[in-house]
Design an enzyme around this catalytic site. Structure first.
Site, short mmCIF file in Angstrom:
data_model
loop_
_atom_site.label_atom_id
_atom_site.label_comp_id
_atom_site.label_asym_id
_atom_site.label_seq_id
_atom_site.Cartn_x
_atom_site.Cartn_y
_atom_site.Cartn_z
N LYS A 106 -4.34 -6.29 -7.27
CA LYS A 106 -5.01 -7.32 -6.49
C LYS A 106 -5.83 -6.74 -5.34
O LYS A 106 -6.12 -7.40 -4.36
CB LYS A 106 -3.96 -8.31 -5.96
CG LYS A 106 -3.17 -9.01 -7.08
CD LYS A 106 -2.33 -10.18 -6.58
CE LYS A 106 -1.61 -10.88 -7.73
NZ LYS A 106 -0.87 -12.09 -7.30
N LYS A 165 -3.04 -10.69 4.44
CA LYS A 165 -2.15 -10.47 3.30
C LYS A 165 -2.56 -9.18 2.62
O LYS A 165 -3.70 -9.03 2.18
CB LYS A 165 -2.24 -11.65 2.34
CG LYS A 165 -1.41 -11.44 1.08
CD LYS A 165 -1.29 -12.68 0.25
CE LYS A 165 -0.47 -12.40 -0.99
NZ LYS A 165 -0.27 -13.60 -1.79
N ARG A 184 6.86 -11.59 -8.16
CA ARG A 184 6.01 -11.77 -9.35
C ARG A 184 6.88 -11.98 -10.58
O ARG A 184 6.53 -12.74 -11.47
CB ARG A 184 5.06 -10.59 -9.51
CG ARG A 184 3.98 -10.63 -8.43
CD ARG A 184 2.97 -9.52 -8.58
NE ARG A 184 2.13 -9.45 -7.38
CZ ARG A 184 1.34 -8.44 -7.07
NH1 ARG A 184 1.26 -7.40 -7.88
NH2 ARG A 184 0.61 -8.47 -5.97
N LYS A 230 1.61 -10.80 6.06
CA LYS A 230 2.45 -10.61 4.88
C LYS A 230 2.13 -9.29 4.20
O LYS A 230 0.95 -9.02 3.99
CB LYS A 230 2.18 -11.76 3.91
CG LYS A 230 2.95 -11.70 2.63
CD LYS A 230 2.59 -12.87 1.77
CE LYS A 230 3.28 -12.68 0.44
NZ LYS A 230 2.60 -13.30 -0.62
C1 PBG Z 1 0.91 -15.60 -4.61
C2 PBG Z 1 1.98 -15.14 -3.70
C3 PBG Z 1 2.65 -13.91 -3.74
C4 PBG Z 1 3.67 -14.02 -2.79
C5 PBG Z 1 3.56 -15.28 -2.19
N1 PBG Z 1 2.50 -15.94 -2.76
C6 PBG Z 1 2.51 -12.73 -4.62
C7 PBG Z 1 1.24 -12.02 -4.73
O1 PBG Z 1 0.31 -12.21 -3.95
O2 PBG Z 1 1.13 -11.25 -5.68
C8 PBG Z 1 4.69 -12.96 -2.53
C9 PBG Z 1 5.96 -13.42 -1.90
C10 PBG Z 1 7.07 -12.46 -2.02
O3 PBG Z 1 6.93 -11.32 -2.49
O4 PBG Z 1 8.18 -12.86 -1.61
N2 PBG Z 1 -0.38 -15.45 -4.23
#
Ligand code: PBG
Length: 332
Positions: free
Chosen positions: A225, A202, A212, A256
């Protein structure tokens, strides 16, 4: 593998492109509704659907609407949904305690959908950002997201989600050691059949922006992050992350975002041969929808092409906000 090709004119590539049936007959990849996971956003209230500005066609739904959406999804052949909460800001704390409240939004939504549509698979994110007043996926101490203390919270969160009926847990927090900690806890509590799809690779991505906002974490987020999510410059590191998550007990792995990281999907699938998923994230959806709404792209064609790319890269399935739309397209 070096492909064997006769020289022109013995070989003419266009022969097999001549008609739709020929093209379909030799198609190497195909979209199927069974490969889709549909992410939705749930919120408090009754009869509420609150549109998300940067995600046209996507709304935060109260539980009654989420249940109705699950029924519709099942009718379209969708087999699995991922639920994300829009948590009331009054419930967000530095300790993110709402994450392991057995009656929090996602846990109630899971139970409600399971009782209305028992065969619908439910996936829940394990991460603290929808509950944390700092907007981070872990607990902050003196400006630092602390790893090991966060693991204890994630384990508590995972166990109540399993209790609520989640079939798949998706740790999306990128803390070190979280898959092992969650897997051991599930085993110890007799929840050995709950699957883990780890957000293994990720990246710290700009493409999560609309999400968000959808979960109400965007405005709260302090800093970025990058101390836990991966650097977009890296690819070998993704393989190490995946190897580690598999060794710790992940059943499936995810890359992701999706489209900008197809190379990672391909490397992961080739190297490990495990069930591999991509998350076509909110920003990817927003790009296609925005261009389509402006008349700059054909939305349906861009959707289909983007989803086929995941199959071509080797993904077994994909999390996508397009799930109901592509399901309808596939039925047509
Ligand atoms: C939370 C999470 C995120 C997404 C899925 N779970 C956002 C992030 O890590 O800031 C993003 C999903 C999307 O953008 O469709 N940890």
């Amino acid at each position: 593998m070096t492909p064997t090709v006769a020289p022109y004119p013995l070989a003419r590539s266009r022969r097999l492109r001549r008609t739709p049936w020929l093209r379909d007959m030799v198609a190497e990849n195909r979209l199927h509704v069974a490969d889709l996971i549909w992410p939705i956003f749930v919120r408090a209230g009754d009869g509420v659907e609150e549109p998300i500005a940067a995600m046209p066609g996507v709304a935060r739904m109260s539980l009654d609407r989420a249940v109705a959406a699950a029924r519709q999804a099942a009718g379209l052949g969708i087999r699995c949904m991922a639920l994300f909460p829009y948590t009331d800001v009054a419930l967000k704390t530095p300790g993110a305690e709402e994450a392991w409240n057995p009656d929090n939004l996602v846990n109630r939504a899971t139970a409600a959908i399971k009782s209305a549509v028992p065969d619908m698979g439910i996936m829940l994110d394990v991460a603290l950002d929808p509950y944390n007043s700092d907007g981070h996926d872990g607990i902050m101490r003196n400006g630092v997201v602390v790893n090991d203390e966060t693991l204890d919270c994630l384990v508590k969160q995972a166990l109540v989600q399993a209790e609520a009926g989640a079939d798949i847990l998706g740790p999306s927090d990128m803390m070190d050691g979280r898959i092992g900690a969650i897997r051991r806890a599930l085993e110890a509590e007799g929840r050995q059949d709950v699957a883990i799809m780890s957000y293994a690779a990720k990246y710290a991505s700009a493409f999560y922006g609309p999400f968000r906002d959808a979960v109400g974490a965007g405005a709260l987020l302090k800093g970025d992050k990058k101390t836990y999510q991966m650097d977009p410059a890296n690819s070998d590191e993704a393989l190490r992350e995946v190897a580690r998550d598999i060794a710790e007990g992940a059943d499936m792995v995810m890359v992701k975002p999706g489209m900008p990281y197809l190379d990672i999907c391909s490397r992961v699938k080739r190297q490990f041969g495990v069930p591999t998923f991509a998350y076509q994230v909110s920003g990817e959806y927003a790009m296609i929808m925005a261009a389509a709404q402006n008349g700059w792209l054909d939305g349906d064609r861009a959707m289909v092409e983007s989803l086929l790319a995941f199959k071509r890269a080797g993904c077994d399935g994909v999390l996508t906000y397009f799930a109901p739309r592509i399901a309808k397209w596939l039925q047509a």
